[in-house]
Motif scaffolding. Structure first.
Motif, short mmCIF file in Angstrom:
data_model
loop_
_atom_site.label_atom_id
_atom_site.label_comp_id
_atom_site.label_asym_id
_atom_site.label_seq_id
_atom_site.Cartn_x
_atom_site.Cartn_y
_atom_site.Cartn_z
N GLU A 13 0.80 -1.22 0.00
CA GLU A 13 0.00 0.00 0.00
C GLU A 13 0.84 1.27 0.00
N GLY A 14 2.12 1.16 0.34
CA GLY A 14 2.96 2.36 0.39
C GLY A 14 3.09 3.08 -0.93
N THR A 61 2.83 -3.76 -6.42
CA THR A 61 4.17 -3.87 -5.87
C THR A 61 4.32 -5.16 -5.06
N MET A 62 5.43 -5.86 -5.31
CA MET A 62 5.72 -7.13 -4.65
C MET A 62 4.54 -8.09 -4.90
N GLY A 88 7.43 0.68 -8.47
CA GLY A 88 7.33 -0.69 -7.98
C GLY A 88 6.13 -1.45 -8.47
N GLY A 89 5.15 -0.74 -9.04
CA GLY A 89 3.95 -1.39 -9.52
C GLY A 89 4.17 -2.27 -10.73
N ASP A 208 4.79 7.87 -5.31
CA ASP A 208 3.49 8.24 -4.75
C ASP A 208 2.80 9.22 -5.69
N VAL A 209 1.60 9.62 -5.30
CA VAL A 209 0.82 10.51 -6.16
C VAL A 209 1.55 11.83 -6.40
#
Length: 232
Positions: A13-14, A61-62, A88-89, A208-209
């Motif tokens: 979620e990060g 991610t992951m 990471g996505g 992040d956004v």
């Protein structure tokens, strides 16, 4: 002409997978895509869904993926469905699956941090000022043409990669006293890849956004999604 895009999001979620992908859904819709959103990569195993797609946008991610879903993704891309993503996505997904790493062509290894005495135990410990530098190919490619080198202060991805990718932009990790390497390391920051009949687009910025709202980052990702989408 209406095209079909599948947005797959989840994992850690990060990286704000919901908020990050939601940032680009209106753009895809304005560009004539119908957008389907799934919260699990298991949709890749559904051949009937995958057959109707022009583009997959992944932000996972992951996490983990089953053999059937991974096979479905690889088959879809080889058959002409575009695959696009950021950070990471896409470059840190499904770490245990070598067939996925081969598909994408570049894998997150680390993001070097600040000096030890500057760290406070938060994500910002890994936010470093760095430059995204366009390659000669990148200055001419439709994804990055007209964009100059630009600065970011966020995670700077160190990426392990192969020679089948076409690098449009790089970033250089300098030598710092608290790190163990002894010469600057150049990592791809934006790249494309041809896989069978399909196109793959990856941008390493996008933690992040806030980063995704950077004008240059957002423009590159928007163009990258369009470029990757299935060719007629």
């Amino acid at each position: 002409m209406t095209r079909a895009a599948l947005v797959v999001r989840g994992g850690w979620e990060g990286h704000q997978p919901v908020e990050a992908t939601s940032l680009f859904v209106p753009f895809l819709e304005r560009e004539g895509f119908t957008v389907r959103i799934e919260e699990s990569p298991e949709v890749y195993a559904d051949a009937s869904i995958m057959a109707g797609l022009d583009l997959i946008v992944q932000s996972v991610t992951m996490s983990q993926i089953t053999a059937g879903a991974l096979a479905g993704l690889r088959e879809a891309v080889a058959g002409g469905v575009g695959l696009a993503g950021w950070h990471g996505g896409i470059a840190d997904s499904f770490r245990n699956e070598s067939d996925y790493l081969q598909l994408v062509g570049g894998q997150f290894a680390t993001h070097p941090g600040k000096a030890p005495d500057e760290r406070v135990g938060e994500a910002s410990d890994n936010f470093l000022a760095h430059t995204i530098e366009l390659t000669p190919a990148g200055r001419e490619h439709p994804i990055t043409a007209g964009i100059d080198d630009f600065e970011l202060e966020t995670e700077q991805y160190w990426v392990l990669h192969d020679d089948l990718i076409d690098v449009l932009a790089t970033t250089t990790h300098p030598v710092r006293p608290w790190h163990p390497w002894h010469r600057p390391i150049v990592s791809p920051a934006v790249w494309t890849r041809q896989w069978g009949q399909g196109r793959i687009f990856v941008a390493s910025p996008g933690h992040d956004v806030g980063v995704l709202q950077n004008e240059n980052v957002r423009t590159i990702i928007e163009r990258g999604m369009l470029w990757a989408s299935r060719m007629a």
